[in-house]
Design an enzyme around this catalytic site. Structure first.
Site, PDB file in Angstrom:
ATOM      1  CG  ASP A   1      -2.102   0.897   1.097  1.00 41.67           C
ATOM      2  OD1 ASP A   1      -2.296   1.468   0.005  1.00 41.67           O
ATOM      3  OD2 ASP A   1      -2.830   1.061   2.087  1.00 41.67           O
TER       4      ASP A   1
ATOM      5  CG  HIS B   1       0.258   1.932  -9.311  1.00 41.85           C
ATOM      6  ND1 HIS B   1       0.031   1.640  -7.987  1.00 41.85           N
ATOM      7  CD2 HIS B   1      -0.845   2.618  -9.722  1.00 41.85           C
ATOM      8  CE1 HIS B   1      -1.154   2.125  -7.617  1.00 41.85           C
ATOM      9  NE2 HIS B   1      -1.696   2.729  -8.655  1.00 41.85           N
TER      10      HIS B   1
ATOM     11  CG  LEU C   1       9.267 -17.260  -3.529  1.00 48.61           C
ATOM     12  CD1 LEU C   1       9.019 -17.282  -2.019  1.00 48.61           C
ATOM     13  CD2 LEU C   1       9.729 -15.852  -3.938  1.00 48.61           C
TER      14      LEU C   1
HETATM   15  C1  FPP Z   1      -1.776   0.195  -3.458  1.00 48.07           C
HETATM   16  O1  FPP Z   1      -1.327   1.532  -3.364  1.00 48.07           O
HETATM   17  C2  FPP Z   1      -1.215  -0.473  -4.633  1.00 48.07           C
HETATM   18  C3  FPP Z   1      -1.930  -0.984  -5.671  1.00 48.07           C
HETATM   19  C4  FPP Z   1      -3.392  -0.934  -5.736  1.00 48.07           C
HETATM   20  C5  FPP Z   1      -1.238  -1.590  -6.828  1.00 48.07           C
HETATM   21  C6  FPP Z   1      -0.065  -2.457  -6.450  1.00 48.07           C
HETATM   22  C7  FPP Z   1       0.598  -2.941  -7.674  1.00 48.07           C
HETATM   23  C8  FPP Z   1       1.948  -3.011  -7.835  1.00 48.07           C
HETATM   24  C9  FPP Z   1       2.931  -2.640  -6.791  1.00 48.07           C
HETATM   25  C10 FPP Z   1       2.486  -3.563  -9.089  1.00 48.07           C
HETATM   26  C11 FPP Z   1       2.776  -5.012  -8.880  1.00 48.07           C
HETATM   27  C12 FPP Z   1       2.967  -5.700 -10.143  1.00 48.07           C
HETATM   28  C13 FPP Z   1       2.992  -7.051 -10.264  1.00 48.07           C
HETATM   29  C14 FPP Z   1       3.134  -7.673 -11.586  1.00 48.07           C
HETATM   30  C15 FPP Z   1       2.888  -7.938  -9.097  1.00 48.07           C
HETATM   31  P1  FPP Z   1      -2.408   2.688  -3.500  1.00 48.07           P
HETATM   32  O2  FPP Z   1      -2.547   3.020  -4.942  1.00 48.07           O
HETATM   33  O3  FPP Z   1      -3.654   2.272  -2.805  1.00 48.07           O
HETATM   34  O4  FPP Z   1      -1.694   3.842  -2.744  1.00 48.07           O
HETATM   35  P2  FPP Z   1      -2.404   4.997  -1.883  1.00 48.07           P
HETATM   36  O5  FPP Z   1      -3.081   4.318  -0.739  1.00 48.07           O
HETATM   37  O6  FPP Z   1      -1.241   5.835  -1.449  1.00 48.07           O
HETATM   38  O7  FPP Z   1      -3.341   5.711  -2.786  1.00 48.07           O
END
Ligand code: FPP
Length: 245
Positions: free
Chosen positions: A18, A35, A129
């Site tokens: 997050d 992201h 893993l």
């Molecule tokens: C949450 O942060 C994150 C997500 C909804 C997306 C997570 C995806 C990735 C890290 C890419 C991973 C890729 C693969 C292929 C596994 P948020 O957007 O909710 O952040 P905020 O709470 O600060 O708005």
């Protein structure tokens, strides 16, 4: 890392990644930039988990609820998943990592479904893993599906109601091939489970850190593991019962 006790490692770590959006905003950038940076953290954490000898790592990449985000962000995330999987699978394979996806994958665009399928097939024989990516996943969806599957088995006479037990439920979840996580980490200072592995996390130790996901590195994972190792896991028993074992 040398302070970690190799005999007290969790088999399975689950992570709610997050804070990508806030991280990007802090840099004056678009949320998608966060992201993209988050993918670097995914790579680092997968490397660290392999090095430490973790057997299962589940990452919450996209929830059922995330479909309600603005369309450009959803589309951007879908492209990021497809590109990242295509790009990373050869390296995952080289490192003996087996890739799995859990969630309502039928909702994903066709190219994404194909990329996931190819990634799972290419790594299916690997024995290192197990990297489990939760995509279009929510625990309530999963439990509802399990209820339907069990009802069908009863309806068709394969199963009788008196034979339904906790194992029946576990077997009908998307995580049936994996042990329950012993440690769940959530980044970015939010203290929620957000519809993630509600059944499977029954006895998990919960670890929350203020670090935003794009800043999360091996040292943060090691810190979470050291904290985990300092806790006493009692499973409802008394300290004395645990110590006499
Ligand atoms: C949450 O942060 C994150 C997500 C909804 C997306 C997570 C995806 C990735 C890290 C890419 C991973 C890729 C693969 C292929 C596994 P948020 O957007 O909710 O952040 P905020 O709470 O600060 O708005």
């Amino acid at each position: 890392m040398e302070n970690l006790d190799p005999n007290k490692l969790p088999k399975h770590i689950a992570i709610i990644m997050d804070g990508n959006g806030r991280w990007a905003q802090e840099q004056g950038q678009d949320r998608l930039f966060g992201h993209y940076e988050g993918v670097i953290s995914v790579r680092k954490v997968v490397e660290a988990a392999t090095e430490i000898g973790i057997q299962y790592l589940t990452l919450y990449a996209f929830s059922t609820e995330n479909w309600d985000r603005p369309e450009p962000e959803v589309n951007g995330l879908m492209s990021l998943f497809v590109d990242t999987i295509a790009k990373e699978v050869p390296d995952l394979h080289k490192n003996n990592i087996q890739l799995h996806f859990i969630g309502n994958l039928a909702l994903l665009p066709e190219d994404a479904q194909k990329a996931l399928e190819a990634g799972m097939q290419q790594t299916a024989q690997n024995t290192g893993l197990n990297l489990i990516i939760a995509l279009s996943y929510s625990s309530r969806w999963e439990l509802t599906e399990a209820a339907k599957k069990i009802a069908l088995q009863v309806q068709s006479g394969q199963l009788t109601i008196d034979k339904i037990n906790e194992a029946t439920l576990s077997k009908n979840l998307t995580t049936s091939d994996f042990p329950d996580p012993e440690l769940m980490i959530r980044t970015s200072g939010e203290y929620r489970i957000s519809n993630f592995l509600l059944y499977q996390l029954a006895y998990a130790e919960l670890y929350f850190t203020n670090t935003l996901w794009p800043d999360f590195r091996k040292k943060d994972l090691v810190e979470a593991l050291l904290d985990y190792q300092s806790r006493e896991r009692r499973f409802g028993k008394t300290t004395q019962q645990i110590k006499s074992h």
